[in-house]
Design a protein around this motif. Structure first.
Motif, PDB file in Angstrom:
ATOM      1  N   THR A  21       0.913  -0.930  -0.354  1.00 43.60           N
ATOM      2  CA  THR A  21      -0.130  -0.144   0.083  1.00 43.60           C
ATOM      3  C   THR A  21       0.890   1.517  -0.201  1.00 43.60           C
ATOM      4  OG1 THR A  21      -1.885  -1.444   1.253  1.00 43.60           O
ATOM      5  CG2 THR A  21      -2.258   1.023   1.258  1.00 43.60           C
ATOM      6  N   ALA A  22       0.505   2.425  -0.545  1.00 42.94           N
ATOM      7  CA  ALA A  22       0.501   3.304  -1.017  1.00 42.94           C
ATOM      8  C   ALA A  22       1.191   4.290   0.781  1.00 42.94           C
ATOM      9  CB  ALA A  22       0.370   4.684  -1.300  1.00 42.94           C
ATOM     10  N   GLN A  23       2.856   4.034   1.132  1.00 41.92           N
ATOM     11  CA  GLN A  23       3.333   4.914   2.378  1.00 41.92           C
ATOM     12  C   GLN A  23       3.994   5.824   2.362  1.00 41.92           C
ATOM     13  OE1 GLN A  23       4.314   1.402   5.035  1.00 41.92           O
ATOM     14  NE2 GLN A  23       3.951  -0.027   3.301  1.00 41.92           N
ATOM     15  N   CYS A  24       3.715   6.715   3.784  1.00 42.85           N
ATOM     16  CA  CYS A  24       4.992   8.134   3.754  1.00 42.85           C
ATOM     17  C   CYS A  24       5.279   7.989   4.675  1.00 42.85           C
ATOM     18  CB  CYS A  24       3.969   8.987   3.489  1.00 42.85           C
ATOM     19  SG  CYS A  24       4.750  10.598   3.723  1.00 42.85           S
ATOM     20  N   PHE A  25       6.979   7.429   5.025  1.00 42.23           N
ATOM     21  CA  PHE A  25       7.458   7.253   6.383  1.00 42.23           C
ATOM     22  C   PHE A  25       7.683   9.124   6.856  1.00 42.23           C
ATOM     23  CE2 PHE A  25       7.694   3.467   3.845  1.00 42.23           C
ATOM     24  CZ  PHE A  25       7.584   2.146   4.574  1.00 42.23           C
ATOM     25  N   ILE A  26       7.940   8.688   7.585  1.00 45.20           N
ATOM     26  CA  ILE A  26       8.162  10.931   7.636  1.00 45.20           C
ATOM     27  C   ILE A  26       8.413  10.884   9.448  1.00 45.20           C
ATOM     28  CG2 ILE A  26       7.045  12.895   8.591  1.00 45.20           C
ATOM     29  CD1 ILE A  26       4.563  11.628   6.898  1.00 45.20           C
ATOM     30  N   THR A  27      10.051  11.510   9.484  1.00 40.54           N
ATOM     31  CA  THR A  27      10.440  12.326  10.309  1.00 40.54           C
ATOM     32  C   THR A  27      10.740  13.732  11.049  1.00 40.54           C
ATOM     33  OG1 THR A  27      12.151  10.019  10.232  1.00 40.54           O
ATOM     34  CG2 THR A  27      12.636  11.831  11.572  1.00 40.54           C
ATOM     35  N   THR A  28      10.237  13.677  11.982  1.00 44.96           N
ATOM     36  CA  THR A  28       9.901  15.439  12.498  1.00 44.96           C
ATOM     37  C   THR A  28      11.245  15.175  13.617  1.00 44.96           C
ATOM     38  OG1 THR A  28       8.710  14.911  14.200  1.00 44.96           O
ATOM     39  CG2 THR A  28       7.639  15.205  12.128  1.00 44.96           C
ATOM     40  N   ASP A  29      11.735  16.538  13.773  1.00 50.59           N
ATOM     41  CA  ASP A  29      12.701  16.693  14.812  1.00 50.59           C
ATOM     42  C   ASP A  29      11.704  17.547  15.932  1.00 50.59           C
ATOM     43  OD1 ASP A  29      12.274  19.812  13.979  1.00 50.59           O
ATOM     44  OD2 ASP A  29      14.813  19.333  13.287  1.00 50.59           O
ATOM     45  N   LEU A  30      12.349  18.512  16.627  1.00 50.64           N
ATOM     46  CA  LEU A  30      11.526  19.230  18.028  1.00 50.64           C
ATOM     47  C   LEU A  30      11.588  20.408  17.799  1.00 50.64           C
ATOM     48  CD1 LEU A  30      13.675  18.171  21.072  1.00 50.64           C
ATOM     49  CD2 LEU A  30      11.557  16.795  20.663  1.00 50.64           C
ATOM     50  N   GLU A  31      11.737  20.628  15.999  1.00 53.72           N
ATOM     51  CA  GLU A  31      11.174  22.153  15.362  1.00 53.72           C
ATOM     52  C   GLU A  31      10.232  21.813  14.075  1.00 53.72           C
ATOM     53  OE1 GLU A  31      15.267  24.361  14.585  1.00 53.72           O
ATOM     54  OE2 GLU A  31      14.983  25.272  15.965  1.00 53.72           O
ATOM     55  N   ASP A  32       9.416  20.874  14.455  1.00 58.04           N
ATOM     56  CA  ASP A  32       8.600  20.655  13.127  1.00 58.04           C
ATOM     57  C   ASP A  32       8.729  20.705  11.175  1.00 58.04           C
ATOM     58  OD1 ASP A  32       6.637  19.591  15.110  1.00 58.04           O
ATOM     59  OD2 ASP A  32       6.031  21.431  15.153  1.00 58.04           O
ATOM     60  N   ASN A  33      10.955  20.307  11.709  1.00 53.45           N
ATOM     61  CA  ASN A  33      11.129  20.494  10.106  1.00 53.45           C
ATOM     62  C   ASN A  33      10.806  18.374   9.936  1.00 53.45           C
ATOM     63  OD1 ASN A  33      12.465  22.844   9.909  1.00 53.45           O
ATOM     64  ND2 ASN A  33      13.671  22.141  11.691  1.00 53.45           N
ATOM     65  N   GLN A  34      10.287  18.419   8.453  1.00 57.19           N
ATOM     66  CA  GLN A  34       9.995  16.938   8.621  1.00 57.19           C
ATOM     67  C   GLN A  34      11.032  16.460   7.101  1.00 57.19           C
ATOM     68  OE1 GLN A  34       6.139  16.587   7.175  1.00 57.19           O
ATOM     69  NE2 GLN A  34       5.308  16.263   8.881  1.00 57.19           N
ATOM     70  N   ILE A  35      11.669  14.862   7.449  1.00 56.10           N
ATOM     71  CA  ILE A  35      12.256  14.598   6.250  1.00 56.10           C
ATOM     72  C   ILE A  35      11.094  13.576   6.058  1.00 56.10           C
ATOM     73  CG2 ILE A  35      13.814  12.916   5.088  1.00 56.10           C
ATOM     74  CD1 ILE A  35      15.814  14.497   7.650  1.00 56.10           C
ATOM     75  N   ALA A  36      10.656  13.148   5.135  1.00 51.37           N
ATOM     76  CA  ALA A  36       9.480  12.486   4.453  1.00 51.37           C
ATOM     77  C   ALA A  36      10.188  11.564   2.735  1.00 51.37           C
ATOM     78  CB  ALA A  36       8.856  13.000   4.007  1.00 51.37           C
ATOM     79  N   ALA A  37      10.312  10.245   3.182  1.00 53.60           N
ATOM     80  CA  ALA A  37       9.771   9.525   2.232  1.00 53.60           C
ATOM     81  C   ALA A  37       8.958   8.628   1.947  1.00 53.60           C
ATOM     82  CB  ALA A  37      10.923   8.421   2.153  1.00 53.60           C
ATOM     83  N   PHE A  38       8.193   9.108   0.129  1.00 55.71           N
ATOM     84  CA  PHE A  38       6.839   8.508  -0.508  1.00 55.71           C
ATOM     85  C   PHE A  38       6.990   7.354  -1.187  1.00 55.71           C
ATOM     86  CE2 PHE A  38       2.756   8.714  -2.834  1.00 55.71           C
ATOM     87  CZ  PHE A  38       1.560   8.049  -1.887  1.00 55.71           C
ATOM     88  N   HIS A  39       6.394   6.707  -0.577  1.00 53.79           N
ATOM     89  CA  HIS A  39       6.799   5.179  -1.768  1.00 53.79           C
ATOM     90  C   HIS A  39       4.944   4.563  -2.565  1.00 53.79           C
ATOM     91  CE1 HIS A  39       6.839   0.970  -3.669  1.00 53.79           C
ATOM     92  NE2 HIS A  39       5.759   0.454  -3.148  1.00 53.79           N
ATOM     93  N   PRO A  40       4.452   5.526  -3.159  1.00 53.37           N
ATOM     94  CA  PRO A  40       3.207   5.360  -3.852  1.00 53.37           C
ATOM     95  C   PRO A  40       2.560   3.514  -4.125  1.00 53.37           C
ATOM     96  CG  PRO A  40       4.760   5.385  -5.912  1.00 53.37           C
ATOM     97  CD  PRO A  40       5.552   5.673  -4.394  1.00 53.37           C
ATOM     98  N   GLY A  41       3.388   3.099  -4.172  1.00 53.94           N
ATOM     99  CA  GLY A  41       3.245   1.222  -4.331  1.00 53.94           C
ATOM    100  C   GLY A  41       1.602   1.088  -5.101  1.00 53.94           C
ATOM    101  N   ALA A  42       0.697   0.147  -4.287  1.00 51.95           N
ATOM    102  CA  ALA A  42      -0.169   0.150  -5.717  1.00 51.95           C
ATOM    103  C   ALA A  42      -0.985   0.985  -5.999  1.00 51.95           C
ATOM    104  CB  ALA A  42      -1.155  -0.612  -4.458  1.00 51.95           C
ATOM    105  N   MET A  43      -0.315   2.384  -5.457  1.00 54.96           N
ATOM    106  CA  MET A  43      -1.576   3.704  -6.086  1.00 54.96           C
ATOM    107  C   MET A  43      -0.862   3.426  -7.567  1.00 54.96           C
ATOM    108  SD  MET A  43      -1.385   7.474  -4.593  1.00 54.96           S
ATOM    109  CE  MET A  43       0.341   7.893  -5.383  1.00 54.96           C
ATOM    110  N   SER A  44       0.362   3.259  -7.876  1.00 50.42           N
ATOM    111  CA  SER A  44       0.750   3.728  -9.115  1.00 50.42           C
ATOM    112  C   SER A  44      -0.781   3.077 -10.002  1.00 50.42           C
ATOM    113  CB  SER A  44       1.457   2.752  -9.277  1.00 50.42           C
ATOM    114  OG  SER A  44       2.450   3.552  -8.625  1.00 50.42           O
ATOM    115  N   PHE A  45      -1.001   1.172  -9.205  1.00 48.63           N
ATOM    116  CA  PHE A  45      -2.728   0.974 -10.474  1.00 48.63           C
ATOM    117  C   PHE A  45      -3.530   1.300 -10.782  1.00 48.63           C
ATOM    118  CE2 PHE A  45       1.582  -1.545  -9.669  1.00 48.63           C
ATOM    119  CZ  PHE A  45       1.649  -2.234 -10.449  1.00 48.63           C
ATOM    120  N   SER A  46      -3.591   2.480 -10.245  1.00 49.92           N
ATOM    121  CA  SER A  46      -5.227   3.661  -9.560  1.00 49.92           C
ATOM    122  C   SER A  46      -6.199   3.164 -11.178  1.00 49.92           C
ATOM    123  CB  SER A  46      -4.764   4.095  -9.313  1.00 49.92           C
ATOM    124  OG  SER A  46      -4.840   5.275  -9.748  1.00 49.92           O
ATOM    125  N   ALA A  47      -5.726   2.950 -12.150  1.00 50.83           N
ATOM    126  CA  ALA A  47      -6.617   3.454 -13.333  1.00 50.83           C
ATOM    127  C   ALA A  47      -6.957   1.668 -13.734  1.00 50.83           C
ATOM    128  CB  ALA A  47      -5.300   3.805 -14.403  1.00 50.83           C
TER     129      ALA A  47
END
Length: 311
Positions: free
Chosen positions: A101-127
């Motif tokens: 399943t599509a997944q977003c991996f988000i790491t935040t720090d104490l100042e609410d900055n974010q580093i994220a990685a998104f894997h579209p997975g099954a979403m790519s087949f939505s058509a």
């Protein structure tokens, strides 16, 4: 039972980890060309998300009848069980073998900055997920794979089912021609104020001009409420004061659910937008897109207090 609403869009898992420090103390500007960092994240949570899942969740809170149209991977068993347990019809949630399943991996720090990685997975087949033959009073085409959004729009148009085009996070995928093509099939469009400016820039038309070819355009403005263009007029809709401002994730999806519930209940666009504002204000006071649990009576009381509208 309420009339079915086809909710086309992504379903995803959001994994959110908290680094109890500050990225800027570990990512050194003079070493950015050879970056290798690791962050200890003692706190982590996994959320059910994605636009289709979020809108369906909120629509069900209101007593609506959402039918999510989405593609998921083989790891989506707990998500499907959750939706079914809420009484949501999952017949148009298609499991794509050998995918996640599509997944977003988000790491935040104490100042609410974010580093994220998104894997579209099954979403790519939505058509590949064909909604043809499924009756509905209204539908929404929310952010998903671009090909899937167009496929859903074309099938809805062929079936004569009116739908809202929700640009959202799919904004980078659509150029001016794409937007014009989608708006040629949709009956309405929902965007936030930033997205509205991008739509105007890419189409060369103002929101007021675009609204003339649609039943309505709704522009959300966060704490400033929303603007509605319909039948040649613009309406300013005052905001609902939130009990707390905790997490904006999923607020747009909650807003869309309120709008759809109003439309399928025969309400005016103006009253539907007022309910949408209420749903957004409820959501922002809760962390995560699907953890708020107001009763229908509680939603109704807030709607009555804010706008004098009866749920």
């Amino acid at each position: 039972m309420a009339a079915p609403v086809l909710v086309c869009g992504s379903m995803a898992f959001d994994t959110i980890a908290v680094f109890e420090g500050r990225f800027k103390e570990h990512i050194l500007p003079d070493r950015i060309h050879a970056l290798s960092v690791s962050f200890l994240t003692p706190s982590m949570r996994k959320e059910f998300g994605g636009c289709s899942g979020n809108i369906a969740y909120n629509l069900k809170l209101l007593g609506g009848n959402p039918v999510p149209v989405a593609t998921v991977g083989e790891d989506a068993g707990d998500y499907l069980q959750r939706l079914s347990g809420l009484g949501i019809d999952t017949r148009l949630v298609k499991v794509i073998p050998q995918t996640f399943t599509a997944q977003c991996f988000i790491t935040t720090d104490l100042e609410d900055n974010q580093i994220a990685a998104f894997h579209p997975g099954a979403m790519s087949f939505s058509a590949q997920n064909d909604l043809s033959g499924t009756p509905a009073q209204w539908a929404i085409v929310a952010p998903d794979a671009k090909e899937g959004m167009f496929a859903h729009a074309e099938r809805l148009k062929a079936a004569g089912i009116p739908f809202i085009f929700d640009l959202g996070q799919a904004m980078p995928l659509f150029d001016g021609a794409d937007l014009q093509r989608m708006l040629g099939m949709a009956q309405a469009m929902t965007v936030n104020d930033y997205e509205a400016s991008i739509v105007e820039q890419r189409t060369g038309k103002t929101i007021a001009e675009l609204a003339r070819g649609l039943r309505a355009v709704v522009v959300t403005r966060g704490a400033e409420g929303a603007s509605l263009w319909t039948e040649g007029a613009e309406h300013k809709i005052e905001p609902v004061r939130a009990q707390a401002v905790v997490d904006p994730t999923g607020c747009g999806d909650a807003h869309r659910a309120g709008l759809l519930y109003g439309l399928t209940s025969g309400w005016s666009w103006l009253d539907s937008c007022k309910l949408a504002n209420v749903m957004g204000a409820i959501k922002i006071a809760s962390r995560g897109p699907q953890n708020h649990q107001p009763t229908r009576d509680e939603i109704g009381k807030l709607l009555q207090q804010a706008y004098g509208v009866q749920l």
